[in-house]
Design an enzyme around this catalytic site. Structure first.
Site, short mmCIF file in Angstrom:
data_model
loop_
_atom_site.label_atom_id
_atom_site.label_comp_id
_atom_site.label_asym_id
_atom_site.label_seq_id
_atom_site.Cartn_x
_atom_site.Cartn_y
_atom_site.Cartn_z
N ARG A 1 -0.72 -9.27 12.94
CA ARG A 1 -1.29 -8.20 12.12
C ARG A 1 -2.13 -8.78 10.98
NH1 ARG A 1 4.00 -5.37 10.59
NH2 ARG A 1 2.78 -4.03 9.23
N ARG B 1 11.86 -6.01 4.67
CA ARG B 1 11.60 -4.57 4.60
C ARG B 1 12.53 -3.83 5.56
NH1 ARG B 1 5.81 -1.93 5.39
NH2 ARG B 1 5.87 -3.07 7.37
N ARG C 1 -9.58 1.32 8.29
CA ARG C 1 -9.11 -0.02 8.61
C ARG C 1 -10.16 -0.84 9.33
NH1 ARG C 1 -3.46 0.65 8.74
NH2 ARG C 1 -2.37 -1.31 9.06
N LYS D 1 0.83 -1.21 0.00
CA LYS D 1 0.00 0.00 0.00
C LYS D 1 0.87 1.26 0.00
CE LYS D 1 -1.94 -1.01 3.95
NZ LYS D 1 -1.29 -2.30 4.24
N ARG E 1 11.36 -2.59 11.30
CA ARG E 1 10.32 -2.07 12.20
C ARG E 1 10.01 -3.10 13.28
NH1 ARG E 1 5.51 0.11 8.41
NH2 ARG E 1 4.24 -1.13 9.83
P1 AP5 Z 1 4.92 -1.63 1.87
O1 AP5 Z 1 4.60 -0.75 0.70
O2 AP5 Z 1 5.72 -1.06 2.96
O3 AP5 Z 1 3.58 -2.32 2.41
P2 AP5 Z 1 2.34 -1.74 3.20
O4 AP5 Z 1 1.12 -2.35 2.58
O5 AP5 Z 1 2.40 -0.25 3.28
O6 AP5 Z 1 2.60 -2.43 4.60
P3 AP5 Z 1 2.59 -1.85 6.07
O7 AP5 Z 1 3.30 -2.82 6.95
O8 AP5 Z 1 3.02 -0.45 6.09
O9 AP5 Z 1 1.09 -1.96 6.35
P4 AP5 Z 1 0.40 -2.00 7.66
O10 AP5 Z 1 -0.97 -1.81 7.16
O11 AP5 Z 1 0.57 -3.16 8.50
O12 AP5 Z 1 1.15 -0.85 8.50
P5 AP5 Z 1 0.79 0.68 8.80
O13 AP5 Z 1 2.02 1.44 8.86
O14 AP5 Z 1 -0.33 1.13 7.96
O15 AP5 Z 1 5.63 -2.95 1.28
C1 AP5 Z 1 6.10 -3.96 2.16
C2 AP5 Z 1 7.50 -4.44 1.71
O16 AP5 Z 1 7.39 -5.14 0.48
C3 AP5 Z 1 8.48 -3.28 1.44
O17 AP5 Z 1 9.76 -3.69 1.85
C4 AP5 Z 1 8.41 -3.09 -0.09
O18 AP5 Z 1 9.62 -2.59 -0.59
C5 AP5 Z 1 8.12 -4.49 -0.57
N1 AP5 Z 1 7.25 -4.52 -1.75
C6 AP5 Z 1 6.18 -3.72 -2.02
N2 AP5 Z 1 5.59 -4.06 -3.18
C7 AP5 Z 1 6.30 -5.15 -3.66
C8 AP5 Z 1 6.16 -5.98 -4.83
N3 AP5 Z 1 5.20 -5.77 -5.74
N4 AP5 Z 1 7.05 -6.99 -4.97
C9 AP5 Z 1 8.05 -7.21 -4.04
N5 AP5 Z 1 8.21 -6.45 -2.93
C10 AP5 Z 1 7.34 -5.44 -2.73
O19 AP5 Z 1 0.22 0.53 10.29
C11 AP5 Z 1 1.04 0.14 11.38
C12 AP5 Z 1 0.22 0.06 12.63
O20 AP5 Z 1 -0.34 1.35 12.93
C13 AP5 Z 1 -0.99 -0.87 12.58
O21 AP5 Z 1 -0.65 -2.19 12.86
C14 AP5 Z 1 -1.89 -0.24 13.66
O22 AP5 Z 1 -1.48 -0.58 14.93
C15 AP5 Z 1 -1.63 1.25 13.48
N6 AP5 Z 1 -2.60 1.90 12.56
C16 AP5 Z 1 -2.32 2.51 11.36
N7 AP5 Z 1 -3.43 2.97 10.79
C17 AP5 Z 1 -4.46 2.65 11.61
C18 AP5 Z 1 -5.87 2.84 11.55
N8 AP5 Z 1 -6.46 3.45 10.51
N9 AP5 Z 1 -6.62 2.36 12.58
C19 AP5 Z 1 -6.05 1.73 13.61
N10 AP5 Z 1 -4.73 1.50 13.74
C20 AP5 Z 1 -3.94 1.96 12.74
MG MG Z 2 2.77 1.12 4.86
#
Ligand code: AP5
Ligand code: MG
Ligand code: ZN
Length: 214
Positions: free
Chosen positions: A171, A127, A88, A13, A160
């Site tokens: 997660r 990552r 979410r 994402k 992370r």
């Molecule tokens: P990346 O692009 O980083 O993936 P992502 O989908 O952004 O994954 P996140 O871990 O950031 O998502 P998340 O939803 O768990 O975390 P968030 O920060 O939102 O890609 C992942 C890896 O793969 C990278 O190394 C990339 O280079 C690689 N990659 C990407 N595309 C690829 C491809 N096509 N092929 C190969 N490799 C690829 O949230 C963190 C925490 O915050 C949550 O757990 C929660 O506690 C809290 N939080 C955030 N938002 C909310 C909300 N709205 N409500 C409640 N809690 C929330």
């Molecule tokens: Mg992300």
């Protein structure tokens, strides 16, 4: 253009949201990034959020909804934005729909970046995130020019805390229980689009551009 990125943790994402924001010159709003910045700066919000994030749990809706509602009302969002990691939960989606309705607006697309669980754990362990600017890389799929050093700010790269395998599994479970129902929600709203997230980063982006310009 107002876009929501949906998908499991690690689906890509953030990677795709940054590319969309760059191409169409609209802000990338990541609630995860906002929380991580607050944790780094030691704010009250950061302290509250950290206890949930470290366990792989969602931060309570009431800590997220107002924050996003305020953010999308800022001037730089006038031409649209990409939401990454929000909504979410169903209550978050309903709150967003309601807040936009009051402004006479609605979302244009909810893009589901589809990646099976089996690919995710592997992806997350490779990552690396920059402590300085939050940029993300992958040791194999999106490496930096110099190992361990951020391309954009020269900062140090780390794994992370919530990317350790046990927490990733948690997660994923939280995603299936609380976030996946949004696919149904946005299908009903008529704005869901699905892309294959297992292919090369540039090819995923190609699919997204195609659907946005269709
Ligand atoms: P990346 O692009 O980083 O993936 P992502 O989908 O952004 O994954 P996140 O871990 O950031 O998502 P998340 O939803 O768990 O975390 P968030 O920060 O939102 O890609 C992942 C890896 O793969 C990278 O190394 C990339 O280079 C690689 N990659 C990407 N595309 C690829 C491809 N096509 N092929 C190969 N490799 C690829 O949230 C963190 C925490 O915050 C949550 O757990 C929660 O506690 C809290 N939080 C955030 N938002 C909310 C909300 N709205 N409500 C409640 N809690 C929330
Ligand atoms: Mg992300
Ligand atoms: Zn950096």
């Amino acid at each position: 253009m107002k876009i929501i990125m949906l998908g499991a943790p690690g689906a890509g994402k953030g990677t795709q949201a940054k590319k969309i924001a760059g191409k169409y010159n609209i802000p990338h709003i990541s609630t995860g990034d906002i929380f991580r910045a607050n944790i780094k700066n030691g704010t009250e919000l950061g302290k509250k959020a950290k206890t949930y994030m470290d366990q792989g749990l969602l931060v309570p809706d009431e800590l997220v909804v107002d924050l996003v509602a305020d953010r999308v009302n800022q001037e730089d969002c006038a031409n649209g934005y990409v939401l990454d990691g929000f909504p979410r939960t169903i209550p978050q989606a309903e709150a967003l729909t309601k807040a936009l309705k009051e402004l006479g607006q609605k979302m244009d697309y909810a893009i589901d970046v589809d990646v099976p669980d089996a690919n995710i754990v592997n992806r997350m362990s490779g990552r690396r995130a920059c402590v300085g600017c939050g940029a993300t890389y992958h040791m194999v799929y999106a490496p930096t020019k110099q190992e361990g050093v951020c391309d954009s700010c020269g900062g140090e790269l780390i794994l992370r805390d919530d990317d350790k395998p046990d927490t990733v599994q948690k997660r994923l479970n939280v995603y299936h229980e609380q976030t996946q129902p949004l696919i149904e929600y946005y299908t009903r709203e008529g704005i869901l689009r699905k892309v294959d997230g297992t292919i090369d980063i540039e090819e995923v982006f190609g699919q997204i551009v195609k659907l946005l310009e269709a």
